[in-house]
Design a protein around this motif. Structure first.
Motif, short mmCIF file in Angstrom:
data_model
loop_
_atom_site.label_atom_id
_atom_site.label_comp_id
_atom_site.label_asym_id
_atom_site.label_seq_id
_atom_site.Cartn_x
_atom_site.Cartn_y
_atom_site.Cartn_z
N ALA A 306 39.62 27.47 36.90
CA ALA A 306 39.09 28.72 37.44
C ALA A 306 40.03 29.28 38.50
CB ALA A 306 37.70 28.49 38.03
N TYR A 309 43.17 31.10 37.15
CA TYR A 309 43.02 32.50 36.74
C TYR A 309 42.45 33.37 37.84
CZ TYR A 309 44.64 30.90 32.37
OH TYR A 309 45.46 30.37 31.43
N GLY A 310 42.33 32.79 39.01
CA GLY A 310 41.99 33.61 40.18
C GLY A 310 43.23 34.02 40.95
N TYR A 331 38.62 35.60 28.56
CA TYR A 331 37.51 34.96 29.27
C TYR A 331 36.75 33.99 28.37
CZ TYR A 331 33.26 34.56 32.06
OH TYR A 331 32.19 34.08 32.76
N GLY D 310 35.04 34.90 47.46
CA GLY D 310 36.22 35.26 46.68
C GLY D 310 35.83 35.71 45.28
N MET D 311 34.52 35.68 44.97
CA MET D 311 34.07 36.12 43.65
C MET D 311 34.29 37.63 43.51
SD MET D 311 30.73 33.87 42.72
CE MET D 311 29.72 34.58 43.97
N ASN D 312 34.47 38.02 42.25
CA ASN D 312 34.85 39.41 42.00
C ASN D 312 33.73 40.27 41.46
OD1 ASN D 312 37.52 38.93 42.77
ND2 ASN D 312 37.99 38.03 40.77
N PHE D 313 32.47 39.98 41.84
CA PHE D 313 31.39 40.82 41.33
C PHE D 313 31.66 42.28 41.70
CE2 PHE D 313 29.33 36.80 40.87
CZ PHE D 313 28.63 36.96 39.68
N ASP D 314 31.32 43.11 40.80
CA ASP D 314 31.68 44.53 40.91
C ASP D 314 30.72 45.23 41.84
OD1 ASP D 314 32.51 47.07 40.64
OD2 ASP D 314 32.49 47.07 38.43
N ALA E 306 31.67 29.34 41.92
CA ALA E 306 32.26 30.44 42.71
C ALA E 306 33.66 30.76 42.21
CB ALA E 306 32.29 30.03 44.19
N GLY E 307 34.43 29.68 41.95
CA GLY E 307 35.78 29.88 41.46
C GLY E 307 35.79 30.61 40.13
N LEU E 308 34.80 30.28 39.29
CA LEU E 308 34.71 30.88 37.95
C LEU E 308 34.65 32.41 38.06
CD1 LEU E 308 34.39 29.79 35.04
CD2 LEU E 308 31.94 30.25 35.28
N TYR E 309 33.81 32.87 38.98
CA TYR E 309 33.66 34.31 39.11
C TYR E 309 34.68 34.92 40.07
CZ TYR E 309 29.83 33.75 36.06
OH TYR E 309 29.11 33.46 34.95
N GLY E 310 35.60 34.09 40.52
CA GLY E 310 36.73 34.63 41.27
C GLY E 310 37.93 34.87 40.36
N MET E 311 37.78 34.55 39.07
CA MET E 311 38.89 34.77 38.15
C MET E 311 39.12 36.27 37.97
SD MET E 311 38.64 31.79 35.30
CE MET E 311 37.14 32.37 34.57
N ASN E 312 40.37 36.57 37.66
CA ASN E 312 40.76 37.97 37.64
C ASN E 312 40.92 38.54 36.24
OD1 ASN E 312 40.87 38.11 40.44
ND2 ASN E 312 42.91 37.15 40.44
N MET E 322 34.44 38.72 31.34
CA MET E 322 33.60 38.61 32.52
C MET E 322 32.67 39.80 32.68
SD MET E 322 36.43 36.98 35.05
CE MET E 322 35.27 36.08 35.98
N LEU E 325 30.31 40.22 35.85
CA LEU E 325 30.68 40.81 37.14
C LEU E 325 30.16 42.23 37.28
CD1 LEU E 325 34.38 39.56 37.50
CD2 LEU E 325 32.28 38.58 38.45
#
Lengths: 355, 355, 355, 355, 355
Positions: A306, A309-310, A331, D310-314, E306-312, E322, E325
């Motif tokens: 994870a 890819y961050g 993803y 650091g999560m990228n939720f929109d 958390a890291g999972l949803y910090g991926m870009n 994703m 997000l």
């Protein structure tokens, strides 16, 4: 059983034969009961200390003086004077607790035993035997002698037609028999403890094991020397113990051996319990480690993926920078990869039989 | 072998010589068989309790009373009266289990042994010997005596032309020989356990080791005193045991020593098993730790690198802020660095022989 | 040495004195060699079983019957009949393995020893001695007696001019001397094992230690009772063993003590090996833990710092939100901070002497 | 002390009384010195092997033959022939190392002791005593006898006016006294080791403990049997040892007991060292674990918090998505939260007294 | 008690009977006090060394020479000459510390005891007894004899009317009685240590346990041989110890057994303490591991999420990338999921009873 050890000594350098009340003797008055009997006659009565010097000799009968309480050294001294007991023997009556023992003083005999009757603390039982006379000393009311008294009163069995040696045997036997229920209880506790160690190896369990060990040690210290003492009665040739009575003391001796057997068995079991406790603690540690390892090994690699890819490499700067992020199925692919990694780990742990 | 310990004592203070049925004696009727023989004659028949007082003396023959079941104290009392047995000896018949022992009572002899025949629980075998008479007491049907009975019936061997001492020897020998198969089985179990400890050091294995230990302890408690008992028969000079028969009791004694040797060997092996189990547990812990360490050491540094380039420093604010992210080959470079780090770790573990 | 224990008993309840071939005796024919000699004469020849009953008495000479193989009980019986050996002694010949022992049967003597000659499995050596006659029984061909035979043939030394007791001594001495090379080998293995435990404490090492322990136990079980047996020959006053020969048996006795010394020394060393193995395992665990701790402690804090600046607080929403990200030297500063943290950790580990 | 064990046996089956040079005897020539003295006269001279057969008897004087070196069996044989020594005794001279012992051969006496003088390897000292003669054999030059020689030369003390038994005592006493400095040194090493275990429980420390253990074992093997030997000299009634000299041998005996006391004390201390080492290793492991746990427990939760934001939720897709990121004081708030978490952890560890 | 062991030997090879001041004897002058008494007379006075040769014999009285200080060997020699003491006995006075012992030298007797009176270091007490004379030697001022001196001065008890043997008994008894308070103190320390091990199993605790062990060992080394010594006085038939006095020495003997009992009990308790300490260390390790595991297992999975949803992954590139997000309730959903995971973990730990 009481845990506090008591002082076992008079002040160093005290003159031998000095009689002093024991520090824990309390000041309850000394109660003396006299039993005087032969096959036909039986008399039981309380004796006051002032009577002691003039107590008549048994003259063919048996006289049992049952002294309860050690608060008054002068009583012990008076009895010693009346029956010409050696001063060292008198000292042993008061300096409780003595080690169980048998000592011959020319024409009289000293027997010291320790009575352990659950839940009372240990109590020293001292017997002095001269021709036709048994004097027993105990520290406080409550003893194992009641059945002997009943048999004396009712004239049942051979006790009334036998001599002082048979009375001594009967009293010793009562004291030794009283160990059996105590040991049974300790044995039951050992077995309970075994189940408990299996169920929950808590530090409290360890403390309970230690307490058990200490109680067994106390019993052992009472029984081991009692065995030697009984043996000494068996092998000593002396007019006070007739050969026909020795067969009964052999029975006492046999009981002490049985008691030792039980004590040693329980001790071995308890010492096995310590091993078992240690093993249970190790196993628990293993289990904790397994949980830690499984969770770490599952999630740390996934976390790394994870994190990978961050990263923020600038995809616009070069087509080599993390092109995966722009893939249509990037993803889902990474999720699949993570599932495969986790599955592989789980399979690995399964094969090692950790889960 | 039964695990529950039984009570070994009558109530403390009970009059010596009191006979009472054992709590576990059950109420199956007592069966008595009488064997009366000499070199030429042989008679085997059931005896009812009422006959006992009028049983004739052996008169040059040998009389063996085989008493099975301890539910009726009056039978024991009647036999004691008929053959003038000491009351303490009678007591030992009923207060099972006694410790194996030999006791001389003037003109008669008491022998107590413990019979352990897998898978039955231990059973006390008591023998009383007077001139020409052997009385054996057992707790329940089923014993090791059958070969002796067969030899008596068929008149094979020297048994019919020898006296009561040889019969006593034959019976003791049967009881002691029955230990060998039990010990063989325990020895087999010890060896199986060794393989099992290697294969899977589970807590259950530890429990099985403890059970084995306990069974060996039971056998040991039966054999140790039997050795002393046989030795006592050897060294005591008494008309009941003729010198020519002593050579046979020496053989019994020798068997008890062999049994002790086996027991002690197995005990030592079992105690080695505990060490081995603990060592296996340690090794397993080591292995778990190794897996944890390898995975953590591999992925935690990689995770850090990934995290490093996941930082959001504002590259537009300054050219010093994470210029790597804008490099054309930044991403491939970091992947290469990660591969090198992982490879270095793997090489390190390899050199330490962890993988 | 063979690992499988063999059955040591005939079926329980078998009539004493019953002779039956041992289950493992095989059916190789029994070979009997007769040696008949005095200072001047020497005759060595094979004997067939049918000759046994008519073998002449030694008449001032010494007769040694060397019986090899136990497959035919009738041979043993015939020898027993010819030399009037007690049936229990005959039984001990066949019921191998007996515990080493010496037994006196009135006018004859039974000596049982165990021969352990690496790499053969243990073998029982039984000697029967009557006036001028020694009969030796061994389980299978191959023994330690060859030097004795050579000395007999060549008439070297005093053996030809001495009696049966000296022959018995020579045979016992040969058996006991054969232990020394076996023990030397075990001692060498113990020393090798010490180096191995240091180099690599693998589970296999532990198994090898256990095997060594078991072999030492086997030797110990052969030597301990041999010591008692030799001592019994020393202290027993009997015409079969002349005082002048006793000085030689004292030498045998001395050898058994030396053997015991070696066995006990090796046992103590092996038991120290177990400690050393456990300590090596603990040290290895420590080392693994150290690696894990160092790597975790280095990278987890760094990972946190990286994660901190990977947070997405909206810098545009407020000047308080992660202004560091916009600093011109923010990235170099964080790299410096990370280096300082890592350096501090390394210094800490260095000071603790972990690296 | 030399570590390599030497072979202790001649080839199995060798004829008793065969004399062969020891494999390690080397080929330095044998040096023989003769001391012949009484209260008035004193003669000391070298003796060549060829003189031995014609050495005159002491005739009221004392003759001490001091033989140094075992390379030439014929010298031992010649001495044996001259003084009519039993062949088994001669064998014990050459088959070094024998266990310390005393053996009576009718009119002569063999005493074997082991001399351990740091830093030399152990050396066997053999004494043969017949009427007025003491022959001592040692393996190589260098011994503890020098003070005896000086006293003989100077005629100091009673040695010149006493007999061969007193000379034997003086020599034995010298050998035994030489143990004390060696034991002192071992005792000092034990104490040093204690400090070292505390300072740094390295694997090398464990090896040093084992070496110490082994050296103590060597001394023990020399002293234990010496005690028995001295006791045998004390209790045997024989003309060679006069009652007045026994009081001196009692002193030797007393010294061996003191030596045993020291050896056993050091052994107990060394065995306590193993426990202490193991405990130190455990404590070190605990410390390592604590560091790991403290750092992990501090930073893993913080790392999670950082990761969370650091999560990228929109945030533009919905007001529910991570509104914290847009708060004016979001970043300071999260830093505060992290400080609180870290502080809580530190407080928790403090309360557990880990830091 | 002093920790440093002292040298116990004169230089190896020193001539027997050589008297030399002990290295630690200091140079305080030797003080000699003479007590001369019978039932009616009593004289106590200081004696100067020059008087010793002319000291009159006791002549029906008892003479006690109380020598304090070992700095001047000539005093010991003078006393030895005056009372014809064997030179080996004199040597034992000066070569402190000797092992407690009793040695008979024809018409005189040597008794060596060790006095341990907390907090003084151990001190050797040597008694020499000849007809009517007791000479006592002590290393330095301060002893347990004061009550004896008081009884002598005041003429209390039987001491003035008894002989030298009773004086010897009184002195020995004083020395032995002085052990009891020391042992009491050690016993108290053992109990304190038990509480301490429970409260805080620090390395210092382990050291304290070892110190206690060593002190018990010191006492044991003083008491064990004292028991043998007292027994030797009991069983030896010699005119110096009258039968009537033996009953008192039996009391001394009894005290040594009681002391041994106490020492062994404390030793067993201390050895249990080591187990308990090790177990406490293990438990502490378990606890540390639990904290580490709980925290890791809680936060590592959450960190992964958390890291999972910090991926870009580029959501604009594909709708599969994703999509979470962009969900309106994505963030609350992930927070809920995290809470569920954490709750599940906590429930799991709860069920395992780790928290």
């Amino acid at each position: 059983m009481a845990r506090k050890r008591r002082k076992r000594y008079h002040a160093p350098g005290t003159q031998p034969g000095t009689l002093a009340a024991h520090a824990e003797a309390g000041d309850a008055p000394v109660r003396i009961t006299s039993f005087r009997y032969d096959a036909n006659r039986y008399e039981e009565r309380a004796v006051v200390p002032s009577e002691i010097p003039s107590l008549p000799s048994p003259e063919g009968e048996v006289l049992w003086l049952d002294v309860c309480g050690l608060s008054d050294p002068s009583v012990v001294q008076a009895i010693g004077d009346r029956f010409r007991i050696h001063s060292l023997a008198l000292e042993d009556v008061l300096n409780v607790p003595q080690r169980p023992k048998v000592e011959w003083y020319g024409d009289h005999l000293l027997v010291v035993l320790s009575e352990i009757r659950y839940p009372d603390p240990p109590e020293q039982m001292t017997f002095m035997v001269t021709d036709g006379v048994v004097v027993s000393f105990q520290e406080r009311p409550g003893d194992a002698f009641e059945p002997v008294r009943v048999r004396l009163r009712q004239g049942r069995g051979r006790i009334r037609s036998e001599g002082a040696d048979y009375l001594l045997y009967s009293l010793c036997d009562s004291v030794l028999d009283a160990f059996f229920p105590t040991l049974e209880r300790l044995g039951d506790e050992v077995e309970e403890m075994e189940d408990q160690v299996l169920a929950s190896p808590e530090p409290e369990t360890f403390l309970a094991i230690r307490r058990l060990k200490r109680e067994l040690m106390t019993v052992r210290h009472a029984v081991w020397p009692a065995r030697d003492a009984m043996n000494l009665l068996l092998i000593e040739e002396h007019a006070l113990i007739r050969p026909a009575t020795k067969v009964f003391f052999r029975d006492c001796y046999d009981h002490t051996i049985q008691l030792m057997d039980m004590v040693e068995t329980f001790r071995e079991m308890v010492s096995g319990l310590v091993d078992q406790y240690m093993s249970a603690v190790s196993n628990r540690m293993n289990e904790i480690m397994k949980v830690l390892t499984i969770i770490s090994a599952l999630f740390i690699p996934l976390g790394f993926l994870a994190g990978l890819y961050g990263m923020n490499f600038d995809r616009s700067a070069s087509p080599h920078n993390m092109p995966e992020l722009g893939w249509a199925y990037g993803y889902p692919a990474i999720l699949l990869l993570m599932t495969i990694v986790a599955g592989g780990m789980l399979y690995f742990f399964r094969r090692k039989r950790w889960i």
